[in-house]
Design a protein around this motif. Structure first.
Motif, short mmCIF file in Angstrom:
data_model
loop_
_atom_site.label_atom_id
_atom_site.label_comp_id
_atom_site.label_asym_id
_atom_site.label_seq_id
_atom_site.Cartn_x
_atom_site.Cartn_y
_atom_site.Cartn_z
N LEU A 197 0.84 -1.20 0.00
CA LEU A 197 0.00 0.00 0.00
C LEU A 197 0.87 1.24 0.00
O LEU A 197 1.98 1.23 0.50
CB LEU A 197 -0.89 0.01 1.25
N GLY A 239 -8.29 9.87 -6.27
CA GLY A 239 -8.34 8.60 -5.55
C GLY A 239 -7.76 8.74 -4.16
O GLY A 239 -8.35 8.29 -3.19
N ASP A 240 -6.60 9.41 -4.11
CA ASP A 240 -5.95 9.64 -2.83
C ASP A 240 -6.87 10.33 -1.84
O ASP A 240 -6.96 9.97 -0.68
CB ASP A 240 -4.73 10.54 -3.04
N PHE A 265 -9.56 8.16 -0.54
CA PHE A 265 -8.95 7.18 0.35
C PHE A 265 -8.69 7.79 1.71
O PHE A 265 -8.91 7.18 2.75
CB PHE A 265 -7.64 6.67 -0.27
N GLU A 266 -8.22 9.07 1.69
CA GLU A 266 -7.93 9.72 2.96
C GLU A 266 -9.19 10.02 3.74
O GLU A 266 -9.20 10.00 4.96
CB GLU A 266 -7.13 11.00 2.72
N LEU A 287 -11.78 8.17 3.64
CA LEU A 287 -12.18 6.86 4.15
C LEU A 287 -11.42 6.51 5.41
O LEU A 287 -11.99 6.10 6.42
CB LEU A 287 -11.94 5.81 3.07
N THR A 288 -10.09 6.67 5.34
CA THR A 288 -9.29 6.33 6.52
C THR A 288 -9.56 7.31 7.65
O THR A 288 -9.55 6.94 8.82
CB THR A 288 -7.79 6.34 6.20
#
Lengths: 287, 269
Positions: free
Chosen positions: A193, B23-24, B27-28, B30-31
């Motif tokens: 990842l 996308g990043d 993703f961030e 989400l986290t």
């Protein structure tokens, strides 16, 4: 080559125990290194004592208010026991905690991993050895001072008996192995990842929640409790604290320690397999 | 007004950078959401998985309202706070601050906006959701006007958070922060997420008068979790004082920062 030269390369076959000794000496060097590194930054750990004191305090007050309103006991826990539970739970967390996952991610992202792989030492054992060094440091300069402060402020009870105290220590060492094992596996994910920050945060969440650190597992519904008891996370807080408080004894303690030991071994094996698989891919790519 | 245009310039830069890696960004979020959920795990499982249904004389819904409310000012704070945590290391020790000083722009907006975390706004959404649900569960659903009031109170709480940490960070203009004074104060925020009357008197005093974290959750929620008679006297005063407390703390922080910058540039470190 001629006989003379060949003769000079002859080495006495080494006794097995000396091989073992060399093995330990090699990896204990990493233990020592990690210990000394942390010693250099020990100033930061002084505020850590305050941080842990604050954590224990806030949960102390919350549970105090809960029991004041409710009285009696919840799932067999009386307030006095909860105080000990919280205090000992956090102090032991101060002991076994480490950042192997974070360190590994940095090694991988910064490309140091290539150098690490060429060393004649097993990367995984090195991580465990460093964790041991860190645990030693944490025990002496972190967990001990914290427990002194917390015991001075809160009415913490000692272990229910000498036997449970000894079993508690054994349980703690297994907690360290389990925690390091989980961290190592999370660290391996960094190979695949881009960022494992989210994974690390998820892991912290799962650990705090499922280990019983914040809420004793017996307070959860029966089925949930039984499932959680079989997971490795229960080895972080639930089992050591149950032993400490004397809520399980005799054969049950043996069973608890066995579950912990099995998880410690399983996590090591899983981690080893995952690591070997991940790094094989790396070396094939010539990275 | 110049500062405002700087803010927009920074923000535009930031947005451009962020949207280049869609996308990043998701993703961030989400986290980040995962992290936020993890902070809810304790209180939610306490109230809904165990037999506990109250903390002190406060019911589940009341406690959850206060706890949920704190996400709003905290989320706003987190949008700007990243650089503050690393300030001593990044700007003072590594000397990046000198670069900021030579620019013909204000130092404070630069430092604050140089690391913008828009994804932290998800915490504001989570907070609003929680308090909406709790208010309804208490039989007093929030009206539109209530949300405006909450917004005002949230800014008060945000001011307290930003102000306190700016003051902490300014200390590194005078002393090299080798021990890390931010973490303990950061953990004090935990105390502000619950009704403060469960704490020892000394702690209540600190949360009200020294490091006023009582104003990031408990006091601004007071009007919505108490009814009629309960919401009187000191509690009512504290509620309405929230925006003022936030402004005062922010103002003091700005003064301390300015003094700090002056000292930093004069000693030529």
């Amino acid at each position: 080559m001629d006989l003379a030269t060949y003769g000079s390369t002859w080495q006495e076959p080494r006794p097995a125990w000396r091989e073992v000794g060399r093995f330990f000496a090699r990896y204990l060097a990493f233990t020592r290194m990690s210990f000394l590194e942390l010693l250099a930054y020990r100033l930061r750990y002084y505020t850590g004592v305050v941080t842990y004191l604050l954590h224990v305090s806030v949960y102390y007050f919350i549970w105090s208010a809960i029991f004041e309103h409710r009285g009696g006991s919840i799932a067999g826990f009386r307030f006095q026991e909860m105080v000990t539970y919280i205090a000992v739970g956090w102090v032991t967390r101060a002991f076994y905690f480490n950042n192997i996952d974070w360190d590994m991610a940095e090694d991988i992202i910064e490309g140091r991993i290539a150098a690490e792989l060429t060393r004649p030492v097993d990367y995984q054992v090195v991580q465990y050895a460093s964790a041991l060094g860190e645990a030693l440091f944490r025990f002496l300069l972190f967990a001990l001072p914290i427990s002194v402060v917390i015991c001075a402020v809160f009415p913490v009870r000692p272990p229910s008996s000498a036997a449970s105290g000894a079993a508690f220590v054994a349980s703690l060492l297994l907690s360290l192995l389990i925690f390091s094992g989980i961290n190592f596996i999370v660290g391996v994910a960094a190979v695949h990842l881009k960022s494992i920050m989210g994974l690390i945060r998820a892991k912290q969440f799962i650990m705090q929640f499922m280990s019983g650190l914040l809420i004793p597992l017996p307070m959860f519904p029966d089925l949930a409790e039984r499932i959680l008891e079989t997971l490795p996370f229960a080895g972080m807080a639930h089992y050591p604290l149950q032993i400490y408080l004397g809520k399980i004894h005799g054969a049950q303690v043996g069973w608890a320690l066995t579950v912990q030991a099995l998880w410690a071994v399983a996590l090591f094996i899983i981690g080893s397999a995952l690591w070997r698989d991940s790094t094989r891919r790396m070396t094939i790519q010539g990275g | 007004m110049r500062q405002l245009s700087i803010f927009f310039a920074y923000f535009a830069q930031y947005a451009k950078r962020r949207l280049a890696y869609k996308g990043d960004f998701f993703f961030e979020i989400l986290t980040g959401l995962l992290g936020t959920v993890s902070t809810l795990a304790f209180i939610l499982s306490l109230f809904y998985l165990t037999r506990v249904d109250a903390i002190g004389h406060w019911s589940k819904e009341q406690v959850l309202f206060v706890y949920g409310f704190t996400y709003i000012p905290f989320g706003l704070f987190n949008v700007l706070s990243l650089n503050l945590y690393h300030f001593s290391q990044r700007y003072i020790i590594e000397g990046r601050f000198d670069r900021i000083l030579v620019r013909p722009l204000g130092t404070l907006p630069q430092v604050i906006f140089e690391s913008f975390r828009l994804q932290s706004l998800h915490e504001v959404v989570v907070g609003l959701a929680i308090i909406t649900i709790c208010a309804r569960a208490m039989g007093a659903p929030l009206a539109f006007a209530d949300y405006l009031l909450i917004g005002l109170m949230a800014f008060g709480g945000f001011g307290v958070l930003l102000g306190v940490f700016l003051i902490l960070v300014s200390v590194s203009f005078w002393f090299e922060d080798r021990i890390g004074i931010a973490p303990p104060v950061y953990n004090l925020i935990m105390f502000g997420r619950y009704p403060i009357d469960i704490y020892h008197g000394v702690i209540q005093f600190i949360l009200k008068w020294v490091i006023p974290f009582a104003f990031i959750g408990f006091f601004p929620s007071a009007r919505f979790i108490t009814s009629g008679g309960e919401f009187g006297g000191d509690l009512r005063i504290a509620f309405w004082l929230t925006p003022l407390v936030g402004s005062v703390v922010l103002f003091v922080a700005f003064c301390v920062w300015t003094l700090g910058v002056r000292r930093y540039s004069s000693t030529g470190s």
